[in-house]
Design an enzyme around this catalytic site. Structure first.
Site, short mmCIF file in Angstrom:
data_model
loop_
_atom_site.label_atom_id
_atom_site.label_comp_id
_atom_site.label_asym_id
_atom_site.label_seq_id
_atom_site.Cartn_x
_atom_site.Cartn_y
_atom_site.Cartn_z
N ASP A 7 0.88 -1.16 0.00
CA ASP A 7 0.00 0.00 0.00
C ASP A 7 0.92 1.22 0.00
O ASP A 7 2.13 1.10 0.27
CB ASP A 7 -0.88 -0.02 1.25
N ASP A 53 -0.12 5.24 0.78
CA ASP A 53 -0.40 6.25 1.81
C ASP A 53 -0.57 5.60 3.17
O ASP A 53 -1.39 4.70 3.35
CB ASP A 53 -1.66 7.03 1.45
N THR A 94 -2.59 0.74 -4.70
CA THR A 94 -3.07 1.94 -4.05
C THR A 94 -4.49 2.29 -4.47
O THR A 94 -4.91 2.00 -5.60
CB THR A 94 -2.14 3.13 -4.36
N SER A 95 -5.22 2.94 -3.58
CA SER A 95 -6.55 3.45 -3.90
C SER A 95 -6.46 4.84 -4.52
O SER A 95 -7.48 5.43 -4.88
CB SER A 95 -7.41 3.49 -2.63
N LYS A 128 -10.20 -1.66 -2.71
CA LYS A 128 -10.13 -2.28 -1.39
C LYS A 128 -11.40 -1.91 -0.61
O LYS A 128 -11.88 -0.80 -0.74
CB LYS A 128 -8.90 -1.77 -0.63
N ASP A 162 -1.52 -0.67 6.24
CA ASP A 162 -1.74 0.02 7.51
C ASP A 162 -3.22 0.18 7.84
O ASP A 162 -3.56 0.52 8.97
CB ASP A 162 -1.09 1.42 7.48
#
Length: 222
Positions: free
Chosen positions: A17, A19, A111-112, A143, A168
């Site tokens: 991931d 951020d 990543t989103s 996600k 995270d």
């Protein structure tokens, strides 16, 4: 005990991931949402509280139901792009050492966010960029769906059992677990539910991640 079955002789990869995992962007995200809320005369604290647990379109539906969603999203994208250009970013301690220590082709970003923003942030922080980035535009389901992590595994040509996910956030952890992958949590005071291993900081996890990527087998318990 949760065992992590190793598969000797097979390539193992690490899926990150971005951020909150590699890049410390919490203050940037809060500032973007505060500015967005101010444009619509909304309570910034409430908007950010909702934004933390929902996707943007869901956030708009809850806090600005009377506004056109496409208009809300366009403003958010404008603010996020501006933040990439002018905001202050920092990589978490250990991120550079870790990414430079992994073999090329043995890791990817999931990543989103959007790839152009990830590249901008990585350029600002000096982190290397992998060949594979699965971003919000690459998948129809984000996600906590397993789709993003499964897409990364497919692009790297490996099976889910040979992937280590570093996350995270609860939604990301669920995504990795649903994909049938090993999931380690970093940068949280307490372990996110479901992770196979937990590290308070990314720095603590670095030697373990490198060992996992190079070792023939791995077994761990929480």
């Amino acid at each position: 005990m949760i065992s992590e079955a190793g598969r000797p002789g097979r390539m193992k990869v690490v899926l990150f991931d971005v951020d909150g995992t590699l890049i410390d962007a919490v203050s940037n995200q809060r500032r973007v949402w505060e500015t967005w809320a101010a444009r619509y005369g909304l309570d910034a604290d409430e908007v950010y509280r909702v934004a933390l647990r929902t996707r943007p379109m869901e956030t708009f539906a809850q806090v600005a139901a009377d506004r056109e969603p496409s208009e809300c999203l366009a403003l958010l994208h404008e603010l996020e792009d501006d933040d990439v250009r002018s905001g202050v970013y920092a990589a978490f301690q250990g991120a550079s050492e870790l990414l430079h220590g992994l073999p090329p082709g043995a890791w990817a970003l999931v990543t989103s966010n959007y790839e152009h923003r990830v590249r901008g942030r990585f350029a600002r922080t000096g982190l290397p960029v992998p060949d594979v980035i699965v971003d919000a535009a690459a998948v129809a389901e984000g996600k906590p769906s397993p789709v993003p992590y499964l897409r990364a595994a497919a692009r790297l040509g490996v099976q889910p059992a040979d992937c280590l996910v570093i996350e995270d956030a609860p939604s990301g952890v669920r995504s990795g677990l649903r994909a049938g992958m090993t999931v380690w949590g970093v940068n949280t005071a307490a372990a996110v539910e479901g992770v196979h291993r937990h590290f308070v900081t990314l720095r603590e996890a670095v030697p373990h991640i490198l060992a996992w990527a190079s070792g023939p087998q791995r077994t761990a318990a929480v």
